[in-house]
Every structure is written in structure tokens, then in C-alpha cells.
Design a protein around this motif. Sequence first.
Motif, PDB file in Angstrom:
ATOM      1  N   LEU A 132       0.829  -1.213   0.000  1.00  0.00           N
ATOM      2  CA  LEU A 132       0.000   0.000   0.000  1.00  0.00           C
ATOM      3  C   LEU A 132       0.862   1.262   0.000  1.00  0.00           C
ATOM      4  O   LEU A 132       0.493   2.271  -0.617  1.00  0.00           O
ATOM      5  N   THR A 133       1.993   1.197   0.678  1.00  0.00           N
ATOM      6  CA  THR A 133       2.904   2.350   0.658  1.00  0.00           C
ATOM      7  C   THR A 133       3.436   2.597  -0.746  1.00  0.00           C
ATOM      8  O   THR A 133       3.531   3.742  -1.201  1.00  0.00           O
ATOM      9  N   SER A 134       3.770   1.514  -1.437  1.00  0.00           N
ATOM     10  CA  SER A 134       4.213   1.644  -2.824  1.00  0.00           C
ATOM     11  C   SER A 134       3.118   2.268  -3.688  1.00  0.00           C
ATOM     12  O   SER A 134       3.382   3.126  -4.529  1.00  0.00           O
ATOM     13  N   GLY A 135       1.881   1.816  -3.481  1.00  0.00           N
ATOM     14  CA  GLY A 135       0.762   2.403  -4.211  1.00  0.00           C
ATOM     15  C   GLY A 135       0.556   3.869  -3.878  1.00  0.00           C
ATOM     16  O   GLY A 135       0.203   4.671  -4.755  1.00  0.00           O
ATOM     17  N   LEU A 136       0.786   4.224  -2.614  1.00  0.00           N
ATOM     18  CA  LEU A 136       0.648   5.629  -2.208  1.00  0.00           C
ATOM     19  C   LEU A 136       1.700   6.495  -2.892  1.00  0.00           C
ATOM     20  O   LEU A 136       1.393   7.601  -3.377  1.00  0.00           O
ATOM     21  N   PHE A 137       2.940   6.003  -2.956  1.00  0.00           N
ATOM     22  CA  PHE A 137       3.995   6.748  -3.644  1.00  0.00           C
ATOM     23  C   PHE A 137       3.628   6.983  -5.112  1.00  0.00           C
ATOM     24  O   PHE A 137       3.789   8.098  -5.640  1.00  0.00           O
ATOM     25  N   MET A 138       3.131   5.930  -5.772  1.00  0.00           N
ATOM     26  CA  MET A 138       2.766   6.072  -7.174  1.00  0.00           C
ATOM     27  C   MET A 138       1.559   6.998  -7.344  1.00  0.00           C
ATOM     28  O   MET A 138       1.484   7.765  -8.304  1.00  0.00           O
ATOM     29  N   ALA A 139       0.623   6.940  -6.401  1.00  0.00           N
ATOM     30  CA  ALA A 139      -0.542   7.821  -6.463  1.00  0.00           C
ATOM     31  C   ALA A 139      -0.126   9.290  -6.371  1.00  0.00           C
ATOM     32  O   ALA A 139      -0.640  10.147  -7.106  1.00  0.00           O
ATOM     33  N   ILE A 140       0.808   9.584  -5.464  1.00  0.00           N
ATOM     34  CA  ILE A 140       1.307  10.963  -5.349  1.00  0.00           C
ATOM     35  C   ILE A 140       1.965  11.397  -6.648  1.00  0.00           C
ATOM     36  O   ILE A 140       1.779  12.528  -7.111  1.00  0.00           O
ATOM     37  N   ALA A 141       2.726  10.477  -7.272  1.00  0.00           N
ATOM     38  CA  ALA A 141       3.424  10.804  -8.520  1.00  0.00           C
ATOM     39  C   ALA A 141       2.446  11.105  -9.648  1.00  0.00           C
ATOM     40  O   ALA A 141       2.576  12.118 -10.341  1.00  0.00           O
ATOM     41  N   VAL A 142       1.458  10.235  -9.839  1.00  0.00           N
ATOM     42  CA  VAL A 142       0.546  10.416 -10.973  1.00  0.00           C
ATOM     43  C   VAL A 142      -0.378  11.612 -10.758  1.00  0.00           C
ATOM     44  O   VAL A 142      -0.707  12.327 -11.719  1.00  0.00           O
ATOM     45  N   ILE A 143      -0.780  11.842  -9.521  1.00  0.00           N
ATOM     46  CA  ILE A 143      -1.631  13.013  -9.252  1.00  0.00           C
ATOM     47  C   ILE A 143      -0.849  14.297  -9.488  1.00  0.00           C
ATOM     48  O   ILE A 143      -1.356  15.257 -10.079  1.00  0.00           O
ATOM     49  N   THR A 144       0.395  14.319  -9.007  1.00  0.00           N
ATOM     50  CA  THR A 144       1.231  15.507  -9.225  1.00  0.00           C
ATOM     51  C   THR A 144       1.443  15.766 -10.707  1.00  0.00           C
ATOM     52  O   THR A 144       1.332  16.906 -11.176  1.00  0.00           O
ATOM     53  N   PHE A 145       1.736  14.705 -11.455  1.00  0.00           N
ATOM     54  CA  PHE A 145       1.959  14.879 -12.895  1.00  0.00           C
ATOM     55  C   PHE A 145       0.670  15.275 -13.600  1.00  0.00           C
ATOM     56  O   PHE A 145       0.699  16.090 -14.535  1.00  0.00           O
ATOM     57  N   ALA A 146      -0.450  14.716 -13.175  1.00  0.00           N
ATOM     58  CA  ALA A 146      -1.728  15.056 -13.804  1.00  0.00           C
ATOM     59  C   ALA A 146      -2.071  16.527 -13.611  1.00  0.00           C
ATOM     60  O   ALA A 146      -2.642  17.169 -14.517  1.00  0.00           O
ATOM     61  N   VAL A 147      -1.720  17.067 -12.450  1.00  0.00           N
ATOM     62  CA  VAL A 147      -2.048  18.466 -12.160  1.00  0.00           C
ATOM     63  C   VAL A 147      -1.050  19.426 -12.800  1.00  0.00           C
ATOM     64  O   VAL A 147      -1.431  20.421 -13.432  1.00  0.00           O
ATOM     65  N   ARG A 148       0.247  19.116 -12.691  1.00  0.00           N
ATOM     66  CA  ARG A 148       1.266  20.055 -13.136  1.00  0.00           C
ATOM     67  C   ARG A 148       1.717  19.845 -14.584  1.00  0.00           C
ATOM     68  O   ARG A 148       2.378  20.702 -15.160  1.00  0.00           O
ATOM     69  N   GLY A 149       1.396  18.699 -15.176  1.00  0.00           N
ATOM     70  CA  GLY A 149       1.822  18.448 -16.548  1.00  0.00           C
ATOM     71  C   GLY A 149       1.219  19.417 -17.550  1.00  0.00           C
ATOM     72  O   GLY A 149       1.772  19.635 -18.638  1.00  0.00           O
ATOM     73  N   LYS A 150       0.096  20.028 -17.199  1.00  0.00           N
ATOM     74  CA  LYS A 150      -0.578  20.961 -18.099  1.00  0.00           C
ATOM     75  C   LYS A 150      -0.062  22.385 -17.991  1.00  0.00           C
ATOM     76  O   LYS A 150      -0.597  23.289 -18.645  1.00  0.00           O
ATOM     77  N   ASP A 151       0.942  22.602 -17.145  1.00  0.00           N
ATOM     78  CA  ASP A 151       1.451  23.970 -16.959  1.00  0.00           C
ATOM     79  C   ASP A 151       1.901  24.579 -18.282  1.00  0.00           C
ATOM     80  O   ASP A 151       2.609  23.941 -19.071  1.00  0.00           O
ATOM     81  N   ARG A 152       1.528  25.805 -18.504  1.00  0.00           N
ATOM     82  CA  ARG A 152       1.916  26.488 -19.746  1.00  0.00           C
ATOM     83  C   ARG A 152       3.401  26.789 -19.792  1.00  0.00           C
ATOM     84  O   ARG A 152       3.961  26.985 -20.871  1.00  0.00           O
ATOM     85  N   ASP A 153       4.039  26.847 -18.638  1.00  0.00           N
ATOM     86  CA  ASP A 153       5.461  27.185 -18.591  1.00  0.00           C
ATOM     87  C   ASP A 153       6.352  25.961 -18.723  1.00  0.00           C
ATOM     88  O   ASP A 153       7.572  26.076 -18.652  1.00  0.00           O
TER      89      ASP A 153
END
Length: 214
Positions: A132-153
Motif C-alpha cells: 500500500l505504501t508503494s501504491g501511495l507513492f505512485m498515487a502521489i506521482a501520478v496526481i502531481t503529474f496530472a495536475v502540473r503536466g498541463k502547466d503552460r510554462d
Amino acid sequence: MTTRLINLSCLAISFVAFVLNLTANSSDRWWVAIKRQEFENVGLWQICFNHYRHRFDFYGKIYQGCWWVFSPEIYKIFSWISQPWFRAVQAFCTLSMVSMLFALLMTAILAFSRELGKVSSRYILSTALLTLTSGLFMAIAVITFAVRGKDRDWMPRWQQNWYGWSFSVAVTSCILQVVSGSILLFEGANMKLVKNYMEKMYIQRKRLFPPAPR
């Protein structure tokens, strides 16, 4: 027999999750260009350009082909590519992969154990928490990328880019890790409750029916 099938199922799920985790970490299709342009695709450790010239590079260097993100050839634009949030995604994906490897080994030991009755509930719960800890690490990664990947900069022509199959693989791996960890957590918790109940019944029986004096 049922317990062994459950453990083997968890092992299969964990193995698929680890393979997908490794694939997501090593592939370069997290963020891809929908239309042909100077930017092509980027992964956690590699980026590809098509005659790209950075707007703040006053030397006018043209970047063509795929590069390792730490390559000296692109050190002038490294700070633009590897922003703090992107380094966080790299770190959490790496932590997820390493912890999932150990969780997979622990699950394999559990699944192929000859005497399941001697396997402690603490071992099963530890395996579940690590998964579950491994899944939590991956969840943080994909959520962060999903939110910040669209940055215009970040990548150029952000409106013509979208998430690639590597990102989908990472999300799938995260889901499978949570599923496997949840099954093991239920199994370990159930074993611990049964053990505690049997111990209480044994103590109560000794109180009600003490051994006859010799």
C-alpha cells in the motif's frame, strides 16, 4: 487451499503491478504531442525534440532527437525540463518501484510457503502495508503529474499535448498495488482477529475448566 489461492492471486497482481511500474519508469510517453511540432514526447528520464529551440536560449541551439534528462547536451535547458514538481514525480516513482520490488519478494515468500499456518499475521500485515505504501507513492506521482503536466510554462504548445500511454500504465500500476495491498491487509487483519479470539477462548476455557489437582 483458499488461502493459498488468495496469496497466489496477490502474487500475480503484485507481479503485474511491478512490471507496469517498471515500464512506466523506463518509458518516455508520459506527455506527448498530439500534433507534429518541435516537442515530441517526454518521460521521467528522457525527452525528445524535433528541431526545438528554447525561447530563453540566446545561443540559438537546435535540439533534435531524444536525450537523457541529465545529458550534458541539454544542460542549458535542464532547469526548465526538470522543475521541482517533476523531480518529485521522479522521486516518488522510484520509491514506488523499489518498495514494490521488496513487497513482491515478500508476497512470493508468503505464496510459496509450505506451512501457511506458521506464517504470522504480522508478516502478512507488513507485506500489505509495504504494498500500500508503494501504491501511495505512485498515487502521489501520478496526481502531481496530472495536475502540473498541463502547466503552460513547461512543455511548448501545451494545448497540443496530452498524457501518453506511460502515464496510463503508471495509473494502472497504482490501482493494482492498492488492490493487492488491500487483499493482503484484509487477510492479515482477519488472521489476527481469529488468533486473538482463539487465545481468549483458550484462556476462558482454562478459567472455567481448571485442570484437576494431582
